[in-house]
Every structure is written in C-alpha cells, then in structure tokens.
Design a protein around this motif. Structure first.
Motif, PDB file in Angstrom:
ATOM      1  N   UNK A 204      44.844  31.398  43.865  1.00 39.93           N
ATOM      2  CA  UNK A 204      44.742  31.560  45.323  1.00 39.93           C
ATOM      3  C   UNK A 204      45.521  30.466  46.049  1.00 39.93           C
ATOM      4  N   UNK A 205      45.428  29.240  45.562  1.00 33.67           N
ATOM      5  CA  UNK A 205      46.191  28.137  46.172  1.00 33.67           C
ATOM      6  C   UNK A 205      47.687  28.403  46.059  1.00 33.67           C
ATOM      7  N   UNK A 206      48.112  28.910  44.908  1.00 29.57           N
ATOM      8  CA  UNK A 206      49.526  29.228  44.711  1.00 29.57           C
ATOM      9  C   UNK A 206      49.981  30.277  45.713  1.00 29.57           C
ATOM     10  N   UNK A 207      49.173  31.323  45.896  1.00 29.92           N
ATOM     11  CA  UNK A 207      49.522  32.391  46.836  1.00 29.92           C
ATOM     12  C   UNK A 207      49.606  31.852  48.262  1.00 29.92           C
ATOM     13  N   UNK A 208      48.598  31.124  48.671  1.00 30.90           N
ATOM     14  CA  UNK A 208      48.515  30.648  50.056  1.00 30.90           C
ATOM     15  C   UNK A 208      49.613  29.649  50.391  1.00 30.90           C
TER      16      UNK A 208
ATOM     17  N   UNK B  20      58.472  40.742  48.421  1.00 28.85           N
ATOM     18  CA  UNK B  20      57.737  39.629  47.823  1.00 28.85           C
ATOM     19  C   UNK B  20      58.407  39.168  46.534  1.00 28.85           C
ATOM     20  N   UNK B  21      58.482  37.853  46.325  1.00 29.81           N
ATOM     21  CA  UNK B  21      58.992  37.352  45.048  1.00 29.81           C
ATOM     22  C   UNK B  21      58.028  37.707  43.912  1.00 29.81           C
ATOM     23  N   UNK B  22      58.562  37.875  42.728  1.00 35.51           N
ATOM     24  CA  UNK B  22      57.744  38.311  41.592  1.00 35.51           C
ATOM     25  C   UNK B  22      56.632  37.320  41.249  1.00 35.51           C
ATOM     26  N   UNK B  23      56.887  36.016  41.390  1.00 34.58           N
ATOM     27  CA  UNK B  23      55.831  35.055  41.054  1.00 34.58           C
ATOM     28  C   UNK B  23      54.668  35.131  42.042  1.00 34.58           C
ATOM     29  N   UNK B  24      54.945  35.483  43.285  1.00 33.30           N
ATOM     30  CA  UNK B  24      53.897  35.645  44.286  1.00 33.30           C
ATOM     31  C   UNK B  24      53.070  36.898  43.999  1.00 33.30           C
TER      32      UNK B  24
END
Length: 98
Positions: A67-71, A5-9
């Motif tokens: 949550x929007x960022x993650x999805x 996983x990327x760090x920002x995620x």
C-alpha cells in the motif's frame, strides 16, 4: 478517461488486493452489541495459534508495504491533481471485467 499505469504500480495494487483477500479469509470473531445484536464488522479471532498470529502479522506487514508503494509511487506526480482520485479508483479496479 483511461490511465496508462506502470506495470510495477499495477502489480503492487494487485498484491495489496490479494493480501486483503487472504486477511479477510482468516478466522474472525463476531462483534456484537451488549444486547447481543450482531454488528457487521468483525475482528481477528482471539484464538490464533502462534503460527497463525505470525502469519497474520506477516500478511499485514506485506500489505502495508504494498500500500505504501502504491500511494507513494512517482506515477501519481504525472497525474493532474484534479484527476488523481479518478486514477486511484481506476487502478483499484484495473483488470476487472464487468
């Protein structure tokens, strides 16, 4: 199966989890059936002050944004469709120890 996983995620997922914990710690009113039997779910307290209500709104907005960022993160496009549910579950538990 492991995922890189990327760090920002990872950070956004942890932010989402932390905000959920903060929201869960707020005062709530018990929900009961008409016969008085308690129901497991709870709802936000109706007795919030203006400041508390503003804090609840702020926390919810921050959690929604995280949550929007993650999805919608571009990382998910790199994961085969058949593995995305496993990857999302792995992200949800990323960093947890048994």
């Amino acid at each position: 199966m492991s995922f890189d996983f990327p760090s920002d995620l990872i950070e956004a997922s942890l932010t989402c989890k932390n905000l959920r914990e903060k929201l869960d710690a707020l005062p709530v009113d018990e929900v009961t059936r008409t016969d008085g039997t308690p129901v497991e779910r709870k709802r936000p307290a109706k007795t919030y002050t203006e400041d508390e209500a503003a804090e609840v709104a702020r926390l919810r907005a921050e959690r929604l944004a995280a949550a929007e960022f993650v999805v919608t993160h571009p990382y998910w496009e790199s994961v085969p469709a058949a593995d995305r549910m496993k990857a999302r579950a792995a992200l949800k538990h990323h960093g947890e120890t048994d």
